[in-house]
Write a protein that holds these residues in place. Structure first.
Motif, PDB file in Angstrom:
ATOM      1  N   ARG A   1      21.037  21.680 -48.242  1.00 55.19           N
ATOM      2  CA  ARG A   1      19.610  21.374 -49.703  1.00 55.19           C
ATOM      3  C   ARG A   1      19.952  22.438 -50.562  1.00 55.19           C
ATOM      4  O   ARG A   1      20.554  23.415 -50.216  1.00 55.19           O
ATOM      5  N   ARG A   2      20.239  21.974 -51.899  1.00 51.59           N
ATOM      6  CA  ARG A   2      19.911  22.224 -52.755  1.00 51.59           C
ATOM      7  C   ARG A   2      18.889  23.103 -53.146  1.00 51.59           C
ATOM      8  O   ARG A   2      18.140  23.208 -53.191  1.00 51.59           O
ATOM      9  N   VAL A   3      19.277  24.558 -54.176  1.00 51.43           N
ATOM     10  CA  VAL A   3      18.313  24.865 -54.521  1.00 51.43           C
ATOM     11  C   VAL A   3      18.168  25.429 -55.954  1.00 51.43           C
ATOM     12  O   VAL A   3      18.765  24.609 -56.598  1.00 51.43           O
TER      13      VAL A   3
ATOM     14  N   ALA B   1      17.117  39.488 -52.003  1.00 54.21           N
ATOM     15  CA  ALA B   1      15.889  39.696 -51.174  1.00 54.21           C
ATOM     16  C   ALA B   1      15.977  37.881 -50.850  1.00 54.21           C
ATOM     17  O   ALA B   1      15.971  37.742 -49.570  1.00 54.21           O
ATOM     18  N   LEU B   2      16.120  37.316 -51.843  1.00 53.10           N
ATOM     19  CA  LEU B   2      16.265  35.975 -51.791  1.00 53.10           C
ATOM     20  C   LEU B   2      17.302  35.412 -51.530  1.00 53.10           C
ATOM     21  O   LEU B   2      17.543  34.449 -50.460  1.00 53.10           O
TER      22      LEU B   2
ATOM     23  N   LYS C   1      21.043  30.181 -45.869  1.00 52.18           N
ATOM     24  CA  LYS C   1      20.320  29.383 -44.832  1.00 52.18           C
ATOM     25  C   LYS C   1      20.359  28.335 -45.294  1.00 52.18           C
ATOM     26  O   LYS C   1      20.593  26.998 -44.994  1.00 52.18           O
ATOM     27  N   VAL C   2      19.869  27.874 -46.829  1.00 49.08           N
ATOM     28  CA  VAL C   2      19.282  26.599 -47.013  1.00 49.08           C
ATOM     29  C   VAL C   2      20.416  25.520 -47.352  1.00 49.08           C
ATOM     30  O   VAL C   2      20.259  24.135 -47.342  1.00 49.08           O
ATOM     31  N   LYS C   3      21.025  26.436 -48.598  1.00 48.42           N
ATOM     32  CA  LYS C   3      22.299  25.914 -48.886  1.00 48.42           C
ATOM     33  C   LYS C   3      23.359  24.768 -47.754  1.00 48.42           C
ATOM     34  O   LYS C   3      24.492  24.320 -47.401  1.00 48.42           O
TER      35      LYS C   3
ATOM     36  N   GLU D   1      16.646  18.995 -51.690  1.00 44.83           N
ATOM     37  CA  GLU D   1      15.875  19.801 -51.734  1.00 44.83           C
ATOM     38  C   GLU D   1      15.145  20.762 -51.758  1.00 44.83           C
ATOM     39  O   GLU D   1      14.658  20.537 -51.207  1.00 44.83           O
ATOM     40  N   PHE D   2      15.208  22.477 -51.737  1.00 44.43           N
ATOM     41  CA  PHE D   2      14.785  23.277 -51.731  1.00 44.43           C
ATOM     42  C   PHE D   2      14.162  23.702 -52.906  1.00 44.43           C
ATOM     43  O   PHE D   2      14.541  24.370 -53.795  1.00 44.43           O
ATOM     44  N   ARG D   3      12.757  23.359 -53.212  1.00 42.11           N
ATOM     45  CA  ARG D   3      12.280  23.855 -54.431  1.00 42.11           C
ATOM     46  C   ARG D   3      11.047  25.081 -54.464  1.00 42.11           C
ATOM     47  O   ARG D   3      10.542  24.628 -54.107  1.00 42.11           O
ATOM     48  N   ILE D   4      11.991  25.909 -55.097  1.00 39.06           N
ATOM     49  CA  ILE D   4      11.191  27.230 -55.270  1.00 39.06           C
ATOM     50  C   ILE D   4       9.690  27.263 -56.001  1.00 39.06           C
ATOM     51  O   ILE D   4      10.255  26.831 -57.655  1.00 39.06           O
TER      52      ILE D   4
END
Length: 295
Positions: free
Chosen positions: A66-68, A86-87, A93-95, A165-168
Motif C-alpha cells: 500500500r502507498r503511504v 519510529a515510523l 512493511k506497509v509499502k 493506501e495506508f492513510r495516517i
C-alpha cells in the motif's frame, strides 16, 4: 402455553449450517477458553456467531503493498519528521506488503469474543471501539528486541487502511484511550473531523452508528443478512439447477482456465476473510454472496 423461543443449542440445524457454525466457533478465539464458554457459543443464534466472528476478523489487515499518505487535518509534516525514525519500520512493511499484525494489539489475535468469567483486564477488549466508531486502526511502533519483546515504543499511529493506501490520520500515545484526558479529546476531535471531511458544511450526517452492545450497526445488519440468506438458500445447495446456475452465471476460472462444474459438487457455507459465500470443496471455487467491505 409458553411462547419462549428455543435456544440455539436446542435447534436442529441442517448439516451445512451446523458445520458452518462449528467452524466459526472453532476459529474465533474466546476468553476465557473453557468448556463453559464453548457451550455458551454453541447456544448462540447463528447471526450472533457471525457478528462475533466479523467483529474479531475486521481487526486483521490483509498483507498487501500500500502507498503511504498522511491527512493534513490530523498530522503535520513536522509531526511526521519528528516521528520519522519510529515510523520507519512500520511504513516500510506497509509499502512492501508485509504482515502488520505485530504492530496491532495482541488482543486482535487472542480476544475474538470475551465472555463472563474473563479477567477484569480483558473485559470488553474484544471490541476495538476506535475501529468500530471511527474506522481507524491503531498501530504500535517500535522494533522488537531484548527488553522490548513486543516492539512497543509508546507511540501510536491511527490510520485508515484502504485497499491500496495506508492513510495516517493522527499520531498519539496510550493516553488517547483514557477517557477525558486532553489527548483522548484531541484524537477524538481529529477522528470526528476526519469522518466529516467530505460532508458539506452544515449538513447533518450519522457516523458509523453503534449498537448498545458496542457492535457496529452495519456489522449487526450484515450478520442478520447472512443468516437470513443461509437459512433461505441452504436447501437449494443440493439442487442441480441451482448449482448449474452458480457455475454458469459467472463462470469461474483458475490460471486462465475455465473450471467446469463437477459431477459431484460439495457446497458449504464459508467466509473468505470478510466475504460471505459458498465454497465448492470439490473444485475449491468460492462463490461470493455478500462482502462486509472490500479491502
Amino acid at each position: 402455553m409458553s411462547s419462549v423461543a428455543p435456544s440455539a443449542a436446542s435447534v436442529a440445524y441442517p448439516p451445512r449450517i451446523r458445520a458452518f457454525r462449528d467452524e466459526i466457533i472453532r476459529i474465533t478465539p474466546r476468553v476465557p477458553n473453557n468448556k463453559l464458554t464453548l457451550q455458551t457459543m454453541q447456544a448462540m443464534p447463528t447471526h450472533r456467531l457471525i457478528l462475533a466472528f466479523i467483529t474479531w476478523r475486521m481487526r486483521h489487515i490483509p498483507a498487501k503493498p500500500r502507498r503511504v499518505s498522511a491527512w493534513s487535518g490530523g498530522v503535520s509534516r513536522v509531526d511526521l519528521q519528528l516521528a520519522e525514525r519510529a515510523l520507519r519500520p512500520l511504513l516500510q512493511k506497509v509499502k512492501e506488503g508485509k504482515d502488520l499484525m505485530p504492530h496491532l494489539s495482541d488482543l486482535a489475535k487472542t480476544a475474538g469474543i470475551v465472555m463472563p468469567g474473563a479477567r477484569a483486564s480483558a473485559k470488553r477488549k474484544d471490541i476495538d471501539a476506535v475501529l468500530i466508531r471511527d474506522g481507524l486502526y491503531h498501530f504500535h511502533l517500535g522494533v522488537a528486541g531484548p527488553g522490548n519483546p513486543k516492539g512497543r515504543s509508546g507511540i501510536l499511529v491511527f490510520a485508515e487502511v484502504l485497499e491500496d493506501e495506508f492513510r495516517i490520520v493522527a499520531l498519539s500515545d496510550h493516553s488517547a484511550f483514557r477517557f477525558g484526558t486532553p489527548e483522548h479529546m484531541r484524537v477524538s476531535r481529529i477522528a470526528r473531523t476526519y469522518i466529516a471531511k467530505d460532508i458539506p458544511a452544515g449538513q447533518a450526517f450519522m457516523a458509523n452508528p453503534v449498537m448498545t452492545s458496542g457492535h457496529s450497526m452495519i456489522a449487526t445488519m450484515f450478520a442478520d443478512r447472512c443468516d437470513d440468506y443461509m437459512r433461505t438458500v441452504d436447501p437449494s445447495l443440493d439442487d442441480s439447477a441451482f448449482i448449474d446456475k452458480l457455475y454458469s452465471d459467472d463462470p469461474p476460472r483458475r490460471g486462465g482456465q475455465l473450471i467446469v462444474r463437477p459431477r459431484n459438487p460439495k457446497l458449504q457455507w464459508f467466509f473468505n476473510d470478510l466475504v460471505f459465500g459458498i465454497l465448492d470443496e470439490t473444485t475449491m471455487v468460492f462463490f461470493r454472496v455478500y462482502p462486509f467491505f472490500d479491502r
